[in-house]
Scaffold this motif. Structure first.
Motif, short mmCIF file in Angstrom:
data_model
loop_
_atom_site.label_atom_id
_atom_site.label_comp_id
_atom_site.label_asym_id
_atom_site.label_seq_id
_atom_site.Cartn_x
_atom_site.Cartn_y
_atom_site.Cartn_z
N UNK A 137 -12.09 -63.59 38.89
CA UNK A 137 -11.80 -64.04 40.25
C UNK A 137 -10.76 -65.15 40.16
N UNK A 138 -9.66 -64.99 40.88
CA UNK A 138 -8.61 -65.99 40.91
C UNK A 138 -8.59 -66.71 42.24
N UNK B 59 -1.83 -60.01 53.59
CA UNK B 59 -1.14 -59.66 52.35
C UNK B 59 -1.99 -58.71 51.53
N UNK B 60 -1.39 -57.61 51.07
CA UNK B 60 -2.13 -56.61 50.28
C UNK B 60 -2.66 -57.19 48.97
N UNK B 61 -2.00 -58.21 48.44
CA UNK B 61 -2.41 -58.78 47.16
C UNK B 61 -3.57 -59.77 47.29
N UNK B 62 -3.96 -60.10 48.51
CA UNK B 62 -5.04 -61.06 48.75
C UNK B 62 -6.30 -60.30 49.14
N UNK B 63 -7.39 -60.56 48.42
CA UNK B 63 -8.65 -59.88 48.69
C UNK B 63 -9.52 -60.63 49.69
N UNK B 64 -9.37 -61.94 49.74
CA UNK B 64 -10.20 -62.76 50.64
C UNK B 64 -9.44 -64.05 50.94
N UNK B 65 -9.62 -64.56 52.13
CA UNK B 65 -9.00 -65.83 52.52
C UNK B 65 -10.10 -66.79 52.95
N UNK C 261 -5.51 -61.38 37.85
CA UNK C 261 -6.94 -61.39 38.12
C UNK C 261 -7.33 -60.08 38.81
N UNK C 262 -8.63 -59.85 38.90
CA UNK C 262 -9.13 -58.64 39.55
C UNK C 262 -9.31 -58.83 41.05
N UNK C 263 -9.65 -60.04 41.44
CA UNK C 263 -10.00 -60.34 42.83
C UNK C 263 -9.37 -61.68 43.17
N UNK C 264 -8.48 -61.70 44.15
CA UNK C 264 -7.77 -62.93 44.49
C UNK C 264 -8.26 -63.51 45.81
N UNK C 265 -8.69 -64.75 45.73
CA UNK C 265 -9.07 -65.51 46.92
C UNK C 265 -7.95 -66.51 47.17
N UNK C 266 -7.44 -66.53 48.41
CA UNK C 266 -6.41 -67.49 48.78
C UNK C 266 -7.04 -68.56 49.67
N UNK D 31 5.94 -68.21 48.72
CA UNK D 31 4.51 -67.97 48.91
C UNK D 31 4.13 -66.57 48.43
N UNK D 32 4.95 -65.60 48.80
CA UNK D 32 4.72 -64.21 48.39
C UNK D 32 4.71 -64.10 46.86
N UNK D 33 5.69 -64.71 46.21
CA UNK D 33 5.76 -64.69 44.74
C UNK D 33 4.49 -65.26 44.12
N UNK D 34 4.04 -66.39 44.62
CA UNK D 34 2.84 -67.03 44.08
C UNK D 34 1.64 -66.10 44.19
N UNK D 35 1.44 -65.52 45.37
CA UNK D 35 0.27 -64.67 45.58
C UNK D 35 0.34 -63.39 44.76
N UNK D 36 1.51 -62.76 44.69
CA UNK D 36 1.64 -61.54 43.91
C UNK D 36 1.45 -61.80 42.41
N UNK D 37 2.03 -62.89 41.92
CA UNK D 37 1.87 -63.22 40.50
C UNK D 37 0.42 -63.56 40.19
N UNK D 38 -0.24 -64.26 41.08
CA UNK D 38 -1.65 -64.59 40.88
C UNK D 38 -2.48 -63.32 40.82
N UNK D 39 -2.27 -62.42 41.76
CA UNK D 39 -3.05 -61.17 41.80
C UNK D 39 -2.84 -60.35 40.53
N UNK D 40 -1.65 -60.42 39.95
CA UNK D 40 -1.39 -59.64 38.74
C UNK D 40 -2.19 -60.15 37.54
#
Length: 142
Positions: A5-6, A64-70, A30-35, A19-28
């Motif tokens: 979990x990231x 954002x498709x790369x974000x699993x939860x906010x 981890x399995x599950x990205x929380x923003x 912002x998009x770069x940060x979230x996409x790189x983070x998702x790459x």
């Protein structure tokens, strides 16, 4: 095999490619990205309130498709976010690396087994730069 979990936190005001770069790189990484989206009060370290209301920033990031939860992030003390979310990796732009706050995050997270991952900061754009462009154009924000 456990799920990684990231957690990536930011103000996400005037959402832009950085912002998009940060979230996409983070998702790459981890399995599950929380923003975490900082409240206006928690964003006070910038010296100005965000231009985009919190509820809208939450909605934008959630789309954002790369974000699993906010989640709403109420503090720069990220151990508080960890208490709620229990993430394994903390992602932040490398402009925070080596700062007193960045050093504190590394120390705090080492104590609970969270890996701090510094991601490349997108130098050519930021919400601060966008505010300056808007101001220089003589446009008042809505």
């Amino acid at each position: 095999m456990s799920v990684v979990v990231g957690y990536a936190s930011g103000i996400f005001d005037l959402f832009h490619v950085g912002h998009l770069n940060l979230l996409k790189q983070a998702k790459s990484q981890c399995d599950y990205l929380v923003a975490g989206v900082l409240t206006d009060e928690a964003a006070g370290h910038k010296g100005k309130s965000p231009m985009v209301p919190l509820i809208e920033r939450l909605e934008i990031v959630a789309s954002m498709a790369c974000v699993d939860r906010v989640v709403t992030d109420e503090s720069l003390e990220k151990l508080e976010a960890w208490e709620k979310v229990r993430f394994n990796k903390f992602f932040k732009g490398d402009d925070w690396r080596g700062t007193p706050k960045g050093d504190q995050w590394e120390k705090d997270f080492a104590g609970v087994g969270v890996e701090v991952v510094w991601l490349p900061y997108t130098m050519h754009v930021s919400s601060t730069i966008l505010r300056k462009v808007i101001s220089a154009a003589g446009e008042e924000p809505l």
